[in-house]
Design an enzyme around this catalytic site. Structure first.
Site, mmCIF file in Angstrom:
data_model
loop_
_atom_site.group_PDB
_atom_site.id
_atom_site.type_symbol
_atom_site.label_atom_id
_atom_site.label_comp_id
_atom_site.label_asym_id
_atom_site.label_seq_id
_atom_site.Cartn_x
_atom_site.Cartn_y
_atom_site.Cartn_z
ATOM 1 C CD GLU A 12 -3.137 0.672 0.279
ATOM 2 O OE1 GLU A 12 -2.580 1.505 -0.441
ATOM 3 O OE2 GLU A 12 -4.366 0.618 0.410
ATOM 4 C CG ASP A 29 -6.190 8.815 5.638
ATOM 5 O OD1 ASP A 29 -6.855 9.015 6.659
ATOM 6 O OD2 ASP A 29 -5.881 9.743 4.875
HETATM 7 C C1 PRP Z 1 -5.798 5.649 -1.144
HETATM 8 C C2 PRP Z 1 -4.653 4.735 -0.754
HETATM 9 C C3 PRP Z 1 -5.297 3.661 0.057
HETATM 10 C C4 PRP Z 1 -6.477 4.362 0.687
HETATM 11 C C5 PRP Z 1 -6.146 4.736 2.091
HETATM 12 O O1 PRP Z 1 -6.353 5.204 -2.334
HETATM 13 O O2 PRP Z 1 -4.003 4.221 -1.874
HETATM 14 O O3 PRP Z 1 -5.727 2.593 -0.738
HETATM 15 O O4 PRP Z 1 -6.729 5.547 -0.080
HETATM 16 O O5 PRP Z 1 -7.220 5.370 2.717
HETATM 17 P P1 PRP Z 1 -8.014 4.790 3.950
HETATM 18 O O6 PRP Z 1 -6.998 4.182 4.890
HETATM 19 O O7 PRP Z 1 -8.680 6.016 4.528
HETATM 20 O O8 PRP Z 1 -9.007 3.783 3.465
HETATM 21 P P2 PRP Z 1 -7.333 6.078 -3.251
HETATM 22 O O9 PRP Z 1 -8.734 5.613 -2.995
HETATM 23 O O10 PRP Z 1 -7.031 7.527 -3.079
HETATM 24 O O11 PRP Z 1 -6.961 5.595 -4.709
HETATM 25 P P3 PRP Z 1 -5.595 5.703 -5.550
HETATM 26 O O12 PRP Z 1 -4.600 4.762 -4.851
HETATM 27 O O13 PRP Z 1 -5.974 5.254 -6.894
HETATM 28 O O14 PRP Z 1 -5.115 7.130 -5.502
#
Ligand code: PRP
Length: 176
Positions: A99, A103
């Site tokens: 990952e 967050d």
């Molecule tokens: C981001 C990141 C994680 C997730 C983390 O992906 O890559 O997968 O958010 O957030 P969380 O812990 O609050 O769930 P995003 O949905 O922005 O997609 P991307 O990787 O395509 O930018």
């Protein structure tokens, strides 16, 4: 109208290189000879994954999965689903999820549950960055690069509204 935020460096490309090397050394120590399946979570993990696997000089497989995205929102909707699935079989494999950022933890805990149901021999998580101040659900990160403050992070694959993925450093966004 909201102005475009300006990125400021949080971790330089040199610091990232040192950290990725150290993560690779740990992963190599634990997985060499086990032919692990590394699953990158798109899109944010693609730069990290590309650098990491080139430091892992032993047999492994690479897969990607894509979860529903934040899209244009700065906040997670909390509703996660798989939008681009896996081709490789997970059953009986040593699986390491890659990952870019943990967050709230909602996306990765959804994914770990999803993969656990597929009965891997082992399942661990490697995250480039962790923002523990925002956590909503507990997540164990087995291999962690950086702990980051409660600011929006971009660069080294991570976006804001699909922008800034190309930045070679990890940056925070500040309003102009
Ligand atoms: C981001 C990141 C994680 C997730 C983390 O992906 O890559 O997968 O958010 O957030 P969380 O812990 O609050 O769930 P995003 O949905 O922005 O997609 P991307 O990787 O395509 O930018």
């Amino acid at each position: 109208m909201r102005s475009q935020p300006k990125p400021g460096i949080l971790f330089t490309r040199d610091e990232i290189e040192v950290t990725v090397k150290s993560l690779a050394a740990e992963i190599k120590r634990d997985y060499q000879g086990r032919h692990p399946l590394l699953i990158g979570v798109l899109k944010g993990s693609f730069v990290f994954m590309a650098d990491l696997i080139r430091l892992l000089d032993f047999p492994l497989e690479v897969e990607f999965i894509r979860l529903s995205s934040y899209g244009r929102a700065m906040e997670s909707s909390g509703k996660i689903k798989v939008v681009q699935g896996l081709r490789a079989k997970v059953i009986g494999r040593d699986v390491l999820v890659i990952e870019d950022i943990v967050d709230t933890g909602l996306a990765i805990s959804f994914l770990l549950d999803y993969l656990r149901k597929k009965k891997p021999a082992s399942l661990k998580l490697c995250a480039l960055t962790d923002k523990p101040s925002r956590r909503q659900v507990p997540v164990t990160i087995d291999y962690l690069g950086f702990t980051v403050p409660n600011k929006f992070i971009v660069g080294y694959g991570i976006d804001w509204d699909e922008k800034f993925r190309y930045l070679p450093d990890i940056c925070t966004l500040e309003d102009e």
